[in-house]
Design a protein around this motif. Sequence first.
Motif, mmCIF file in Angstrom:
data_model
loop_
_atom_site.group_PDB
_atom_site.id
_atom_site.type_symbol
_atom_site.label_atom_id
_atom_site.label_comp_id
_atom_site.label_asym_id
_atom_site.label_seq_id
_atom_site.Cartn_x
_atom_site.Cartn_y
_atom_site.Cartn_z
ATOM 1 N N PHE A 13 2.586 1.734 -1.903
ATOM 2 C CA PHE A 13 2.537 1.398 -0.481
ATOM 3 C C PHE A 13 3.817 0.623 -0.201
ATOM 4 N N ASP A 15 5.840 0.482 2.227
ATOM 5 C CA ASP A 15 6.003 -0.201 3.514
ATOM 6 C C ASP A 15 5.464 -1.631 3.448
ATOM 7 N N HIS A 80 -3.915 -3.556 0.135
ATOM 8 C CA HIS A 80 -4.063 -2.252 0.774
ATOM 9 C C HIS A 80 -5.561 -2.078 0.986
ATOM 10 N N ASN A 101 -2.530 1.511 5.739
ATOM 11 C CA ASN A 101 -1.387 2.403 5.550
ATOM 12 C C ASN A 101 -1.453 3.508 6.594
ATOM 13 N N GLU A 102 -0.616 3.401 7.606
ATOM 14 C CA GLU A 102 -0.688 4.360 8.713
ATOM 15 C C GLU A 102 -0.210 5.743 8.304
ATOM 16 N N LYS A 103 0.431 5.852 7.151
ATOM 17 C CA LYS A 103 0.924 7.158 6.712
ATOM 18 C C LYS A 103 -0.165 7.987 6.041
ATOM 19 N N LEU A 104 -1.305 7.368 5.760
ATOM 20 C CA LEU A 104 -2.397 8.129 5.146
ATOM 21 C C LEU A 104 -3.157 8.856 6.250
ATOM 22 N N MET A 105 -3.256 10.139 6.087
ATOM 23 C CA MET A 105 -4.017 10.892 7.072
ATOM 24 C C MET A 105 -5.500 10.683 6.785
ATOM 25 N N ASN A 107 -7.859 8.513 7.823
ATOM 26 C CA ASN A 107 -7.852 7.164 7.284
ATOM 27 C C ASN A 107 -9.224 6.480 7.250
ATOM 28 N N THR A 126 -1.561 -3.716 10.484
ATOM 29 C CA THR A 126 -0.648 -2.725 9.928
ATOM 30 C C THR A 126 0.594 -3.491 9.488
ATOM 31 N N CYS A 127 1.505 -2.803 8.835
ATOM 32 C CA CYS A 127 2.716 -3.485 8.379
ATOM 33 C C CYS A 127 3.435 -4.165 9.541
#
Length: 165
Positions: A13, A15, A80, A101-105, A107, A126-127
């Motif tokens: 992770f 980010d 996380h 983690n906004e990049k995980l589809m 979620n 979020t980050c």
Amino acid sequence: MKCVFVTVGTTSFDDLIACVSAPDSLQKIESLGYNRLILQIGRGTVVPEPFSTESFTLDVYRYKDSLKEDIGKADLVISHAGAGSCLEALEKGKPLVVVINEKLMNNHQLELAKQLHKEGHLFYCTCSTLPGLLQSMDLSTLKCYPPGQPEKFSAFLDKVVGLQK
């Protein structure tokens, strides 16, 4: 010594690690009275340079057999949204900030964090919102997570993940 422990479990992770080790985040963490930051970076490619000054220490590692000791020493856990990491921190009664983690589809992690936040057990962000949250959160408002109820937690997870109606 007040310590912040950041864990990404067995994942990566980047980010989160990049965000929390950025100079302004380090400054913020220090200004909140913490003088040690331990980063568990998993498979990540962002590897911050450990350092130690008179007032602040940054430690970095990939994996340990158990995070128990670091969670035990921490005054604040930033994690996380992995169920295992969350549960471990909550069962130890540690103040917990979960970073989504906004990049995980797809979620499911967000659902878990939202629910536990609604019940008053943790903060989540979020980050991009982490620095602001660190500044504004009041850890004294968190409720202890009832220990020794892993089956409740897994039933809850199953529901969130949609394994049972």
